[in-house]
Design a protein around this motif. Structure first.
Motif, PDB file in Angstrom:
ATOM      1  N   UNK A 133      43.234 -70.249 -17.710  1.00  0.00           N
ATOM      2  CA  UNK A 133      43.969 -69.901 -18.916  1.00  0.00           C
ATOM      3  C   UNK A 133      45.027 -70.961 -19.166  1.00  0.00           C
ATOM      4  N   UNK A 134      44.844 -71.740 -20.198  1.00  0.00           N
ATOM      5  CA  UNK A 134      45.836 -72.770 -20.519  1.00  0.00           C
ATOM      6  C   UNK A 134      47.044 -72.106 -21.148  1.00  0.00           C
ATOM      7  N   UNK A 135      48.206 -72.304 -20.513  1.00  0.00           N
ATOM      8  CA  UNK A 135      49.410 -71.615 -20.982  1.00  0.00           C
ATOM      9  C   UNK A 135      50.396 -72.540 -21.645  1.00  0.00           C
ATOM     10  N   UNK A 136      50.083 -73.807 -21.735  1.00  0.00           N
ATOM     11  CA  UNK A 136      51.020 -74.688 -22.421  1.00  0.00           C
ATOM     12  C   UNK A 136      50.729 -76.127 -22.105  1.00  0.00           C
ATOM     13  N   UNK A 137      51.129 -77.006 -22.972  1.00  0.00           N
ATOM     14  CA  UNK A 137      50.965 -78.427 -22.757  1.00  0.00           C
ATOM     15  C   UNK A 137      52.287 -79.111 -23.004  1.00  0.00           C
ATOM     16  N   UNK A 138      52.689 -79.928 -22.057  1.00  0.00           N
ATOM     17  CA  UNK A 138      53.953 -80.643 -22.176  1.00  0.00           C
ATOM     18  C   UNK A 138      53.659 -82.122 -22.288  1.00  0.00           C
ATOM     19  N   UNK A 139      54.195 -82.771 -23.287  1.00  0.00           N
ATOM     20  CA  UNK A 139      53.911 -84.175 -23.539  1.00  0.00           C
ATOM     21  C   UNK A 139      55.130 -85.025 -23.285  1.00  0.00           C
ATOM     22  N   UNK A 140      54.915 -86.199 -22.755  1.00  0.00           N
ATOM     23  CA  UNK A 140      55.969 -87.196 -22.680  1.00  0.00           C
ATOM     24  C   UNK A 140      55.709 -88.229 -23.759  1.00  0.00           C
ATOM     25  N   UNK A 150      57.597 -78.793 -15.955  1.00  0.00           N
ATOM     26  CA  UNK A 150      56.527 -79.699 -16.381  1.00  0.00           C
ATOM     27  C   UNK A 150      57.050 -80.783 -17.314  1.00  0.00           C
ATOM     28  N   UNK A 151      57.974 -80.431 -18.200  1.00  0.00           N
ATOM     29  CA  UNK A 151      58.535 -81.425 -19.117  1.00  0.00           C
ATOM     30  C   UNK A 151      59.304 -82.498 -18.350  1.00  0.00           C
ATOM     31  N   UNK A 152      60.085 -82.062 -17.354  1.00  0.00           N
ATOM     32  CA  UNK A 152      60.835 -83.027 -16.553  1.00  0.00           C
ATOM     33  C   UNK A 152      59.900 -83.918 -15.746  1.00  0.00           C
TER      34      UNK A 152
END
Length: 294
Positions: free
Chosen positions: A15-22, A55-57
């Motif tokens: 289950x993909x719960x989010x995507x964090x991009x740099x 994840x963002x960090x």
């Protein structure tokens, strides 16, 4: 929730719960991104925002996209890493034992307190305050809610406690997770339930558990906190890069996750290795646990 031999058949689904991009999806990252798996040891809707901060960090440190995924359960996470669908994953301590054996997971870091010391937690068995049960031996012939098959504190350690104290004829009821096991006790559906120290702290903090109405009748030895792992067949340079990035995260980056793991006040992540989790490898051997038991 997870029955032996059945769960692995359904474990491919993530289950993909989010995507964090740099800002960049640097070429040093496998397939242009890093997939980070987390098991649902708490309500995924509550875990998601906490892990998105981490994840963002991490994405900023790595210079590539970090895709956060909350998996279905322990077995799904092991299978996903084994099938090359995860580069990084946080496992429960016992789940890590099988991930290391079956998915080449390598421990990198875990959660430290404000002094930089690796944190731990305990498994526990609780009953209602007016229960006649005073010790774990008093559970003979009674019902016990456990969390999920393959959980260290929610399954293996309570069963080990029963075995060590020669307690027989206990009806084991797998509720599907730590919160669900606690609710079984609160709602009077079972005589006792596993409640680990992390779940206890979370539930008391949100006001969902009134400790004055219950009693703890058994507690395990301390368990080292969850490792964040990397898949072992990845390029060594990339693994070093991930380890360095995780170790450089600030306490603020991991604070929200640490709150679920009863890490107060939080410190930076600290490096761990296989020896850190030897007690869990020994536990799996003692109970004769196999891959299908997670």
């Amino acid at each position: 929730m997870r029955t032996l031999g059945v769960v692995l058949a359904a474990a491919l689904a993530l289950t993909a719960c989010g995507t964090t991009n740099s800002a960049s999806s640097g070429g040093d990252c496998p397939n242009g991104k890093v997939r980070f798996g987390v098991e649902p040891y708490e309500d995924p809707a509550k875990l998601k925002p906490a892990y998105e901060v981490l994840a963002k960090a991490l994405a900023t440190k790595l210079g590539c996209e970090v895709e956060l995924q909350v998996v279905d359960d322990y077995a799904a996470e092991v299978l996903a890493m084994r099938n090359g669908k995860l580069e990084i994953a946080q496992f429960g301590p016992l789940g890590y034992v099988f991930a290391s054996q079956k998915a080449k997971a390598e421990p990198m870091v875990s959660f430290a307190d404000g002094s930089g010391k690796l944190t731990s937690y305990t498994a526990g068995i609780w009953v209602a305050k007016d229960s006649p049960a005073r010790t774990i031996e008093d559970l003979a012939g009674k019902s016990l809610a456990l969390g999920s098959v393959g959980s260290a504190s929610g399954d293996a350690l309570p069963r080990y406690g029963l075995k060590k104290h020669n307690v027989a004829d206990v009806k084991l009821d797998y509720a599907g997770g730590h919160p669900e096991a606690m609710l079984s006790l609160i709602n009077g559906k079972v005589d006792a339930a596993e409640i680990n120290s992390q779940q206890l702290a979370t539930a008391k903090g949100t006001g969902t558990f009134d400790e004055s109405k219950f009693r703890q009748i058994w507690k395990s030895e301390p368990i080292p906190n969850d490792p964040i792992t990397v898949r072992g067949d990845l390029d060594p340079a990339f693994k070093d890069k991930v380890r360095k990035a995780l170790l450089e995260l600030s306490p603020a980056d991991v604070e929200k996750v640490g709150a679920f793991l009863d890490v107060t006040p939080p410190g930076p992540l600290v490096q761990v290795n296989n020896d850190t989790y030897k007690v869990l490898f020994d536990l799996a051997t003692t109970l004769g646990l196999q891959e299908e038991d997670v």
